[in-house]
Design an enzyme around this catalytic site. Structure first.
Site, PDB file in Angstrom:
ATOM      1  N   ASP A  93       0.809  -1.218   0.000  1.00  0.00           N
ATOM      2  CA  ASP A  93       0.000   0.000   0.000  1.00  0.00           C
ATOM      3  C   ASP A  93       0.841   1.266   0.000  1.00  0.00           C
ATOM      4  OD1 ASP A  93       0.936  -0.459   2.581  1.00  0.00           O
ATOM      5  OD2 ASP A  93      -1.016  -0.268   3.565  1.00  0.00           O
ATOM      6  N   ASP A  96       6.989   3.967   3.220  1.00  0.00           N
ATOM      7  CA  ASP A  96       7.210   5.057   4.173  1.00  0.00           C
ATOM      8  C   ASP A  96       8.686   5.069   4.561  1.00  0.00           C
ATOM      9  OD1 ASP A  96       6.918   7.013   6.110  1.00  0.00           O
ATOM     10  OD2 ASP A  96       5.936   5.728   7.567  1.00  0.00           O
ATOM     11  N   LYS A 124       5.680   7.852   0.127  1.00  0.00           N
ATOM     12  CA  LYS A 124       5.804   9.049   0.964  1.00  0.00           C
ATOM     13  C   LYS A 124       7.156   9.701   0.731  1.00  0.00           C
ATOM     14  CE  LYS A 124       3.199   8.669   4.997  1.00  0.00           C
ATOM     15  NZ  LYS A 124       3.011   8.555   6.456  1.00  0.00           N
ATOM     16  N   PHE A 145      -0.187  11.454   7.424  1.00  0.00           N
ATOM     17  CA  PHE A 145      -0.796  10.145   7.661  1.00  0.00           C
ATOM     18  C   PHE A 145      -2.105  10.041   6.882  1.00  0.00           C
ATOM     19  CE2 PHE A 145      -3.229   6.874   9.775  1.00  0.00           C
ATOM     20  CZ  PHE A 145      -2.270   5.874   9.889  1.00  0.00           C
ATOM     21  N   VAL A 146      -2.172   9.068   5.990  1.00  0.00           N
ATOM     22  CA  VAL A 146      -3.342   8.952   5.122  1.00  0.00           C
ATOM     23  C   VAL A 146      -4.098   7.648   5.361  1.00  0.00           C
ATOM     24  CG1 VAL A 146      -2.354  10.394   3.298  1.00  0.00           C
ATOM     25  CG2 VAL A 146      -1.942   7.930   3.269  1.00  0.00           C
ATOM     26  N   ASP A 152      -5.361   1.955   6.653  1.00  0.00           N
ATOM     27  CA  ASP A 152      -6.204   2.023   7.843  1.00  0.00           C
ATOM     28  C   ASP A 152      -5.693   2.982   8.909  1.00  0.00           C
ATOM     29  OD1 ASP A 152      -3.896   0.336   8.562  1.00  0.00           O
ATOM     30  OD2 ASP A 152      -4.991   0.061  10.440  1.00  0.00           O
TER      31      ASP A 152
HETATM   32  P1  5GP Z   1       7.470   1.196   6.084  1.00  0.00           P
HETATM   33  O1  5GP Z   1       8.014  -0.148   6.486  1.00  0.00           O
HETATM   34  O2  5GP Z   1       7.723   1.587   4.664  1.00  0.00           O
HETATM   35  O3  5GP Z   1       7.871   2.268   7.055  1.00  0.00           O
HETATM   36  O4  5GP Z   1       5.948   1.149   6.375  1.00  0.00           O
HETATM   37  C1  5GP Z   1       5.026   0.634   5.558  1.00  0.00           C
HETATM   38  C2  5GP Z   1       3.782   0.360   6.379  1.00  0.00           C
HETATM   39  O5  5GP Z   1       3.528   1.402   7.354  1.00  0.00           O
HETATM   40  C3  5GP Z   1       2.605   0.396   5.463  1.00  0.00           C
HETATM   41  O6  5GP Z   1       2.369  -0.883   4.911  1.00  0.00           O
HETATM   42  C4  5GP Z   1       1.503   0.863   6.374  1.00  0.00           C
HETATM   43  O7  5GP Z   1       0.957  -0.237   7.052  1.00  0.00           O
HETATM   44  C5  5GP Z   1       2.179   1.755   7.384  1.00  0.00           C
HETATM   45  N1  5GP Z   1       2.056   3.199   7.034  1.00  0.00           N
HETATM   46  C6  5GP Z   1       3.053   4.059   6.770  1.00  0.00           C
HETATM   47  N2  5GP Z   1       2.585   5.290   6.494  1.00  0.00           N
HETATM   48  C7  5GP Z   1       1.236   5.210   6.580  1.00  0.00           C
HETATM   49  C8  5GP Z   1       0.159   6.173   6.409  1.00  0.00           C
HETATM   50  O8  5GP Z   1       0.317   7.360   6.098  1.00  0.00           O
HETATM   51  N3  5GP Z   1      -1.101   5.688   6.580  1.00  0.00           N
HETATM   52  C9  5GP Z   1      -1.362   4.401   6.928  1.00  0.00           C
HETATM   53  N4  5GP Z   1      -2.634   4.060   7.079  1.00  0.00           N
HETATM   54  N5  5GP Z   1      -0.377   3.471   7.092  1.00  0.00           N
HETATM   55  C10 5GP Z   1       0.903   3.882   6.937  1.00  0.00           C
HETATM   56 MG    MG Z   2       1.000  -2.418   5.743  1.00  0.00          MG
END
Ligand code: 5GP
Ligand code: MG
Length: 185
Positions: A93, A96, A124, A145-146, A152
């Site tokens: 999805d 980040d 992001k 944060f979306v 979710d």
């Molecule tokens: P990463 O490992 O890239 O930091 O994080 C990815 C996961 O963090 C995504 O799959 C999601 O579950 C969560 N996440 C990061 N940013 C957001 C956001 O803005 N909104 C939501 N709902 N989940 C996020």
């Molecule tokens: Mg996730």
């Protein structure tokens, strides 16, 4: 909620990704591996834009709790991942910090796919802590944060057909209405 991408814009973005992937893979069979739960809406829309022979596998990536190293991810296969020698497209999805995609990519690579590409719905900006970049990103977003379109907050809002920013007032509204001991309805 402040809407970032509405239904029409999302449909166009997913169709564009589909057309790039049709160009990339042609009629070669692929296996789409989707990270639960956030990517299921993208998965459902994207696969219907693809016309090559296609398989779907679901995995879950969760942080270890009370576990070895904090921040470590545990990759859980919901069924045995049969990807050795196959062309694999991993979807998530949102990118980040990038740690999820890095860890899952490592796990999938160890299973020796023929090729492995990554596609995320949202990317992001300015938050990555890793060297890798997804091969495909449908939309770039600022560091907010979306929710919606699979994403979710406390497992709610995944069903919104648009992507919106969850702001302070939305968080307050959420806890007032949707937390287990909420007073008013
Ligand atoms: P990463 O490992 O890239 O930091 O994080 C990815 C996961 O963090 C995504 O799959 C999601 O579950 C969560 N996440 C990061 N940013 C957001 C956001 O803005 N909104 C939501 N709902 N989940 C996020
Ligand atoms: Mg996730």
């Amino acid at each position: 909620m402040k809407i970032l991408f509405d239904q029409d814009v999302i449909r166009q973005g997913i169709e564009q990704l589909g057309s790039n992937l049709r160009r990339e893979y042609g009629q070669n069979p692929i296996t789409v591996v989707a990270i639960m739960t956030g990517s299921i809406v993208m998965l459902a829309d994207l696969v219907r834009c693809l016309d090559m022979p296609l398989r779907i596998s679901l995995i879950r990536a969760s942080s270890y709790r009370g576990g070895v190293t904090s921040g470590d991810l545990h990759v859980e296969e919901l069924e045995r991942l049969d990807i050795q020698g196959r062309d694999v497209l991993l979807i998530d999805d949102i990118f980040d910090t990038g740690k999820t995609l890095v860890e899952v990519t490592k796990h999938l690579s160890s299973l020796q796919p023929r090729s492995l590409k990554t596609a995320v719905f949202l990317n992001k900006q300015g938050t990555s802590q890793v060297a890798m970049e997804p091969d495909y990103s449908v939309f770039k977003i600022p560091n907010e944060f979306v929710v919606g379109y699979g994403l979710d907050y406390d497992d709610f809002y995944r069903n919104l057909p648009f992507v919106a920013v969850m702001e302070q007032a939305d968080l307050e509204e959420h806890s007032r209405r949707l937390e287990p001991n909420a007073q008013s309805r």
